[in-house]
Design a protein around this motif. Sequence first.
Motif, PDB file in Angstrom:
ATOM      1  N   SER A 147     -22.495  -6.822 -12.658  1.00 57.25           N
ATOM      2  CA  SER A 147     -21.699  -7.510 -11.644  1.00 57.25           C
ATOM      3  C   SER A 147     -21.083  -6.523 -10.659  1.00 57.25           C
ATOM      4  CB  SER A 147     -20.584  -8.325 -12.312  1.00 57.25           C
ATOM      5  OG  SER A 147     -21.127  -9.339 -13.129  1.00 57.25           O
ATOM      6  N   THR A 148     -20.860  -7.017  -9.448  1.00 60.04           N
ATOM      7  CA  THR A 148     -20.238  -6.178  -8.417  1.00 60.04           C
ATOM      8  C   THR A 148     -18.720  -6.172  -8.588  1.00 60.04           C
ATOM      9  OG1 THR A 148     -20.036  -8.031  -6.875  1.00 60.04           O
ATOM     10  CG2 THR A 148     -22.088  -6.767  -6.814  1.00 60.04           C
ATOM     11  N   ASP A 149     -18.048  -5.309  -7.857  1.00 61.56           N
ATOM     12  CA  ASP A 149     -16.596  -5.157  -7.974  1.00 61.56           C
ATOM     13  C   ASP A 149     -15.832  -6.012  -6.969  1.00 61.56           C
ATOM     14  OD1 ASP A 149     -16.932  -3.292  -9.980  1.00 61.56           O
ATOM     15  OD2 ASP A 149     -17.075  -1.614  -8.572  1.00 61.56           O
ATOM     16  N   THR A 150     -16.514  -6.894  -6.246  1.00 64.89           N
ATOM     17  CA  THR A 150     -15.867  -7.680  -5.195  1.00 64.89           C
ATOM     18  C   THR A 150     -14.685  -8.483  -5.738  1.00 64.89           C
ATOM     19  OG1 THR A 150     -17.981  -7.902  -4.060  1.00 64.89           O
ATOM     20  CG2 THR A 150     -16.236  -9.431  -3.423  1.00 64.89           C
ATOM     21  N   LEU A 151     -14.895  -9.170  -6.840  1.00 64.07           N
ATOM     22  CA  LEU A 151     -13.844 -10.026  -7.391  1.00 64.07           C
ATOM     23  C   LEU A 151     -12.666  -9.205  -7.894  1.00 64.07           C
ATOM     24  CD1 LEU A 151     -12.968 -12.884  -7.998  1.00 64.07           C
ATOM     25  CD2 LEU A 151     -14.261 -12.797 -10.134  1.00 64.07           C
ATOM     26  N   GLN A 202     -26.724 -12.755   0.260  1.00 67.71           N
ATOM     27  CA  GLN A 202     -26.909 -11.495  -0.453  1.00 67.71           C
ATOM     28  C   GLN A 202     -28.328 -11.395  -1.024  1.00 67.71           C
ATOM     29  OE1 GLN A 202     -24.752  -8.857  -0.562  1.00 67.71           O
ATOM     30  NE2 GLN A 202     -26.542  -7.831  -1.421  1.00 67.71           N
ATOM     31  N   ALA A 226     -11.735  -6.199  -6.934  1.00 63.11           N
ATOM     32  CA  ALA A 226     -11.028  -5.613  -5.794  1.00 63.11           C
ATOM     33  C   ALA A 226     -10.163  -6.647  -5.090  1.00 63.11           C
ATOM     34  CB  ALA A 226     -12.033  -5.005  -4.814  1.00 63.11           C
ATOM     35  N   GLY A 227     -10.689  -7.846  -4.920  1.00 67.12           N
ATOM     36  CA  GLY A 227      -9.937  -8.895  -4.242  1.00 67.12           C
ATOM     37  C   GLY A 227      -8.713  -9.332  -5.017  1.00 67.12           C
ATOM     38  N   SER A 233     -19.025 -18.199  -4.171  1.00 63.82           N
ATOM     39  CA  SER A 233     -19.279 -16.793  -4.474  1.00 63.82           C
ATOM     40  C   SER A 233     -17.960 -16.155  -4.874  1.00 63.82           C
ATOM     41  CB  SER A 233     -19.842 -16.072  -3.246  1.00 63.82           C
ATOM     42  OG  SER A 233     -18.879 -16.078  -2.197  1.00 63.82           O
ATOM     43  N   SER A 234     -18.044 -14.884  -5.299  1.00 66.40           N
ATOM     44  CA  SER A 234     -16.812 -14.153  -5.628  1.00 66.40           C
ATOM     45  C   SER A 234     -15.887 -14.079  -4.419  1.00 66.40           C
ATOM     46  CB  SER A 234     -17.164 -12.744  -6.119  1.00 66.40           C
ATOM     47  OG  SER A 234     -17.889 -12.800  -7.331  1.00 66.40           O
ATOM     48  N   GLU A 235     -16.476 -13.872  -3.232  1.00 67.06           N
ATOM     49  CA  GLU A 235     -15.670 -13.825  -2.018  1.00 67.06           C
ATOM     50  C   GLU A 235     -14.978 -15.157  -1.760  1.00 67.06           C
ATOM     51  OE1 GLU A 235     -18.745 -12.847  -2.351  1.00 67.06           O
ATOM     52  OE2 GLU A 235     -19.024 -10.829  -1.531  1.00 67.06           O
TER      53      GLU A 235
END
Length: 504
Positions: free
Chosen positions: A368-372, A443, A374-375, A339-341
Amino acid sequence: MGAGPGDPKLLTLRAAELLGKAGVVVLDTEAHGPLLRHCREGVEVVEGDLQSAVRRAARGEVVVRLCEGDPTLFSSITEEVGACAAAGVDFEIVPGVPSATAVLDYAGIPAASEVPEFRVVDAAQEQDWPVHAACRGTLVIYHGIGDAVAIGKALMAGGKPDTTPVAVTSGGTTTEQYTVVSSLGRLQADLKHAGFTEPALIVVGDAVASRDRLSWFETKPLFGWRVLVPRTKEQSRSLSEQLVSYGAVPEEVPTISVEPPRTPQQMDRAIKGLVTGRYEWVAFTSANAVKAVREKFEEYGLDARAFAGLKVAAVGDATARALVEFGVKPDLLPSGEQSSEGLVAEWPPYDSMLDPINRVLLPRADISTDTLVAGLTELGWECDDVTAYRTVRAAPPPAPIREAIKGGGFDAVLFTSSSTVRNLVGIAGKPHNVTVIAVIGPQTAKTAEEFGLRVDVMAGKPSASALATALAEFGAKQRQAAVAAGDIPRRPSQNRRGARRRGR
């Protein structure tokens, strides 16, 4: 040409070759329609008009006449070949896999084992049943389901013991296959509620007893399960093939349509920056993103060599395979959670001494989410988050599919993303509560639960292949539990109110 016993994959190589050359194909489309995939574009399909087909062949066209099973076994081929000969038409007879052996193989019954005698008869013709009762080996009866009880009594009258094992199989070699094991003495009681229809085979003899240890087809973990695959056609092909290997009947219902971005200029600038050295890394989170970049490359006359000097990251097995097919080997793959995480957890922090450029290209979907982002930003990288493609809700499926989804006609549904959950419910409604809900990860499970769905199966890792495997393991446990309890294994859809009670 013999079409085989039912399973389209049992067609012979010679038959497939000739179908590819045919200009006209004469067949029963309901029974043999799937075989038309071997035909060339523009082939003319004729439903049983033999005389017209003979005239076409006389003019030099290649005409194929498809027959059930093997064309010389209990069929009208003699009459048809006679019509060809009378018209001066050259003909070839292409053997097919006969039901007499194939259905027995699929039912786990050896045709001739301890006693090397194997007899095949057609109940549609007048038979001397006392003579057949003397058969010491395996007796296979075609076209006898309507008179099965009377045939059993006639065989007993001819001297067969009432304890002689009998198996009746309908829908042989297909996922509709259903077998009842009985004996001549119990045949009437055991067939009373079975609901058999032709095509079916009756098998009489001690070889039937081997079914307990040789049955392999009807004991597949998802045998006969109708499984909904809500993905795009391109994505669902390999998943459907895997489900078929487990005995399931997959139905592909696209819930998402992948389209180009509304403003392609952003992708144009990203590809230009990629070639001119603007980026240190490119991160792909889906096979669709790889496809979008590859298409842009082809548009500009570029190939995988444009990635020279770049580091490439990927999330998921499917994404990695798409890159390798493109000619690019990923430098970074999450070793744990796909996953992105998981990718951020293993991404190296920016180091100005080691990294001449601190910019990362992220070609992704518009939702797409902003997880990647932001990380990576927290690790000191600057990100160009570029919309490579859009995912839009597909059109609703046909009414029978919608009714089956809501009414419990499907045994399971595979959700490979949160968007497939939202879109399926949006275009077709919520799956019935007897339907097994299988999700690709936490998710997706959370989204399913938000829509009031009970999650039964979760993949061990977030890949479509792992999801199909997890569902097969679930099905195997259900089957084992039923057998251990002395019950007939039942598909989930058979547990809904009003479902047909026939067991598998």
